[in-house]
Each structure stands twice: as structure tokens, then as C-alpha cells.
Motif scaffolding. Structure first.
Motif, mmCIF file in Angstrom:
data_model
loop_
_atom_site.group_PDB
_atom_site.id
_atom_site.type_symbol
_atom_site.label_atom_id
_atom_site.label_comp_id
_atom_site.label_asym_id
_atom_site.label_seq_id
_atom_site.Cartn_x
_atom_site.Cartn_y
_atom_site.Cartn_z
ATOM 1 N N VAL A 189 5.418 -13.700 15.347
ATOM 2 C CA VAL A 189 6.794 -14.345 16.200
ATOM 3 C C VAL A 189 6.310 -14.690 17.307
ATOM 4 O O VAL A 189 5.808 -13.945 18.190
ATOM 5 C CB VAL A 189 7.786 -13.086 16.204
ATOM 6 C CG1 VAL A 189 9.062 -12.818 17.180
ATOM 7 C CG2 VAL A 189 8.157 -13.035 14.456
ATOM 8 N N GLY A 190 6.713 -16.053 17.744
ATOM 9 C CA GLY A 190 6.530 -16.547 19.155
ATOM 10 C C GLY A 190 5.592 -17.742 19.217
ATOM 11 O O GLY A 190 4.920 -18.152 20.367
ATOM 12 N N GLU B 35 2.717 -20.701 18.761
ATOM 13 C CA GLU B 35 3.766 -22.664 18.588
ATOM 14 C C GLU B 35 2.498 -22.790 17.557
ATOM 15 O O GLU B 35 1.849 -22.684 17.739
ATOM 16 C CB GLU B 35 3.960 -22.761 20.442
ATOM 17 C CG GLU B 35 5.050 -22.124 20.901
ATOM 18 C CD GLU B 35 4.470 -23.595 22.193
ATOM 19 O OE1 GLU B 35 5.933 -23.506 23.498
ATOM 20 O OE2 GLU B 35 3.717 -23.669 22.738
ATOM 21 N N ASP C 286 16.265 -22.465 10.548
ATOM 22 C CA ASP C 286 16.690 -22.185 12.210
ATOM 23 C C ASP C 286 15.232 -20.889 12.056
ATOM 24 O O ASP C 286 15.575 -20.719 13.202
ATOM 25 C CB ASP C 286 18.105 -21.498 12.128
ATOM 26 C CG ASP C 286 18.594 -19.953 11.320
ATOM 27 O OD1 ASP C 286 17.327 -19.913 10.533
ATOM 28 O OD2 ASP C 286 19.631 -19.401 11.392
ATOM 29 N N TYR C 287 14.834 -20.397 11.669
ATOM 30 C CA TYR C 287 14.079 -19.535 11.818
ATOM 31 C C TYR C 287 12.466 -20.268 12.539
ATOM 32 O O TYR C 287 11.684 -19.724 12.859
ATOM 33 C CB TYR C 287 13.284 -17.857 11.133
ATOM 34 C CG TYR C 287 13.270 -18.781 9.636
ATOM 35 C CD1 TYR C 287 11.589 -18.824 9.138
ATOM 36 C CD2 TYR C 287 14.373 -18.611 8.648
ATOM 37 C CE1 TYR C 287 12.028 -19.475 7.528
ATOM 38 C CE2 TYR C 287 13.919 -19.150 6.942
ATOM 39 C CZ TYR C 287 12.679 -19.216 7.114
ATOM 40 O OH TYR C 287 12.442 -20.184 5.772
ATOM 41 N N ALA D 54 11.652 -22.958 15.017
ATOM 42 C CA ALA D 54 12.515 -23.906 15.805
ATOM 43 C C ALA D 54 11.991 -25.459 16.648
ATOM 44 O O ALA D 54 10.134 -25.082 17.001
ATOM 45 C CB ALA D 54 12.681 -22.892 17.153
ATOM 46 N N ASP E 226 10.368 -28.533 18.784
ATOM 47 C CA ASP E 226 10.124 -28.847 20.377
ATOM 48 C C ASP E 226 10.032 -30.372 20.321
ATOM 49 O O ASP E 226 8.954 -30.291 20.229
ATOM 50 C CB ASP E 226 9.192 -27.658 20.783
ATOM 51 C CG ASP E 226 9.343 -28.215 22.476
ATOM 52 O OD1 ASP E 226 10.107 -29.059 22.783
ATOM 53 O OD2 ASP E 226 8.655 -27.343 23.256
ATOM 54 N N THR F 69 8.353 -23.731 17.468
ATOM 55 C CA THR F 69 7.754 -21.986 17.864
ATOM 56 C C THR F 69 8.354 -21.201 16.573
ATOM 57 O O THR F 69 9.799 -21.302 15.886
ATOM 58 C CB THR F 69 8.567 -22.099 18.633
ATOM 59 O OG1 THR F 69 7.827 -22.510 19.930
ATOM 60 C CG2 THR F 69 8.183 -20.545 19.044
ATOM 61 N N TYR F 70 8.180 -20.546 15.737
ATOM 62 C CA TYR F 70 8.197 -19.263 15.007
ATOM 63 C C TYR F 70 8.725 -18.058 15.144
ATOM 64 O O TYR F 70 8.523 -17.290 15.900
ATOM 65 C CB TYR F 70 7.199 -18.679 13.963
ATOM 66 C CG TYR F 70 7.166 -17.820 13.042
ATOM 67 C CD1 TYR F 70 8.014 -18.379 11.734
ATOM 68 C CD2 TYR F 70 6.792 -16.482 12.600
ATOM 69 C CE1 TYR F 70 8.620 -18.281 10.532
ATOM 70 C CE2 TYR F 70 7.369 -15.288 11.806
ATOM 71 C CZ TYR F 70 7.585 -16.551 10.614
ATOM 72 O OH TYR F 70 7.859 -15.552 9.670
ATOM 73 N N THR F 71 10.235 -18.418 15.279
ATOM 74 C CA THR F 71 11.104 -17.553 16.038
ATOM 75 C C THR F 71 11.074 -16.120 15.351
ATOM 76 O O THR F 71 11.714 -14.652 15.957
ATOM 77 C CB THR F 71 12.774 -18.029 16.459
ATOM 78 O OG1 THR F 71 13.378 -17.946 15.005
ATOM 79 C CG2 THR F 71 12.551 -19.629 16.825
ATOM 80 N N ARG F 72 11.128 -15.986 14.204
ATOM 81 C CA ARG F 72 11.554 -14.452 13.349
ATOM 82 C C ARG F 72 11.154 -14.204 11.775
ATOM 83 O O ARG F 72 10.954 -15.490 11.166
ATOM 84 C CB ARG F 72 13.091 -14.457 13.896
ATOM 85 C CG ARG F 72 13.740 -14.678 12.897
ATOM 86 C CD ARG F 72 15.312 -14.640 13.243
ATOM 87 N NE ARG F 72 16.238 -15.759 12.524
ATOM 88 C CZ ARG F 72 16.450 -15.616 11.561
ATOM 89 N NH1 ARG F 72 15.894 -14.768 10.409
ATOM 90 N NH2 ARG F 72 17.447 -16.793 10.913
#
Length: 204
Positions: free
Chosen positions: A137-138, A140, A166-167, A169, A171, A177-180
């Protein structure tokens, strides 16, 4: 990296489902299985058969990963606290090739694996060619400069049949970015997946 030699779409025919939701899947025209006996009436499937089918479908969806790799992922999922089937999906969705596919950097999971192995993907700014790499998570994930101009990537980004979940995101058009880690019901499978049956298969 193992190379898939069999036709990718035969999995669709064998399962009788459009596994990846592609418009050119042969299931859209022929819903019966491949081969000379494909149109025979199907007999009742045993519990073991249902479990095996669920495993083959899930394994195939993620690029037909090897049995050794898939079993290893299951063992890791079973060792993590919580629901094993949810853990299994979470681990599979953290594979680099799957995130490249989810980000619409590639039209298919097989193409995603290819552009990773050819060195066209960066993780946190560093080139990575390991398709099975576990993303945190987090992290890029971005395209190399060369990849941004590839016809394969441009085609993938214009595909109408799927959206970026939506997990993952975005840019711009070349970085996500892998958010969750998603839950099963958040993963945009075109068909029903049954990881609980996969757990039953391996825990026999």
C-alpha cells in the motif's frame, strides 16, 4: 517466468464463461466446451469438481499462474489472521502484473505480465521485471518513457469494457498508486469467483 503454451481463450470455453470480460471471447459465440466432445450434455459435478473448477478459474484469471506459485499464495493466505479466502484475493491483487492490468496499462493480464518482464514498468521510480512482485500500500507503479508510446498501452487505456478500480489511484495516464488491499466484493471480476471453494480444495 513460465510461458503459457495453450490457447488463452480455451479457459473461457472450458469454464463456459467469459473469464476476463473480453468482447472477442469465443464464449460469446460458442458457450460449449472445446474439443470434439464439447457439446455433450454435462453430468452432475461432484463437490471436488466444483472446488477444482473454482481453483482453475481463479488461477487462470490471474494469468494462469503456476500451481506451485498459486499453492504457495494459498499457504501464505491461510497463515495470515482473518478470512483465508479474503486474504487469498488480497495477495493475488497485490501482484505487480495484476496492478498493471488494473491500471489499464495493458489490455490483458498476459500482456501486463509481458510488459513487466520486458522492463517497461517502474515501482517507486525503479525498474522492476518481476511480474509476481508483491506491491505494498502506497507504492507507485509507473510506465517507462518507451512504454508510454507503445501501441499496446495506448490500446489498453482506451478499452471501454473495464474501469480502473478505486484502490488503484491514477496520477495522469502513466502512473498509479496502490492505495489499499481490496475485499472480494470490491474486485471487478466479470464473472463470479468463489475463493471459499479454493480454500476447501486445498484444505481437504
Amino acid at each position: 517466468m513460465s510461458k503459457r503454451k495453450a490457447s488463452k481463450h480455451k479457459l473461457d470455453r472450458r469454464m463456459g464463461e467469459n473469464i476476463w470480460g473480453r468482447p472477442n471471447s469465443p464464449v460469446n459465440k460458442r458457450s460449449y466446451g472445446p474439443g470434439q466432445h464439447g457439446q455433450r450434455r454435462k453430468s452432475k459435478v461432484s463437490d471436488y469438481g466444483l472446488q477444482l473448477r473454482a481453483k482453475q478459474k481463479l488461477k487462470g484469471y490471474y494469468g494462469d499462474v503456476t500451481e506451485k506459485q498459486f499453492r504457495s499464495t494459498y499457504k501464505e493466505a491461510s497463515s495470515i489472521k482473518g478470512d483465508t479466502s479474503q486474504n487469498l484475493i488480497g495477495l493475488l491483487e497485490r501482484r505487480l502484473d495484476m496492478i498493471v492490468y488494473r491500471a489499464k496499462f495493458a489490455p490483458t493480464i498476459f500482456a501486463a505480465r509481458q510488459i513487466v518482464s520486458h522492463g517497461h514498468i517502474k515501482v517507486n521510480g525503479v525498474k522492476c521485471n518481476i511480474a509476481s512482485r508483491r506491491i505494498n500500500v502506497g507504492d507507485e507503479i509507473s510506465l517507462s518513457d518507451k512504454a508510454k508510446e507503445m501501441a499496446l498501452v495506448i490500446e489498453a487505456q482506451s478499452l471501454p469494457e473495464r474501469e480502473i478500480p478505486d484502490y488503484v489511484a491514477p496520477d495522469g495516464n502513466d502512473k498509479v498508486t496502490y492505495t489499499r488491499v481490496p475485499k472480494l466484493d470490491e474486485v471487478p471480476y466479470p464473472v463470479t469467483m468463489e475463493p471459499n471453494l479454493v480454500v476447501e480444495f486445498y484444505s481437504r
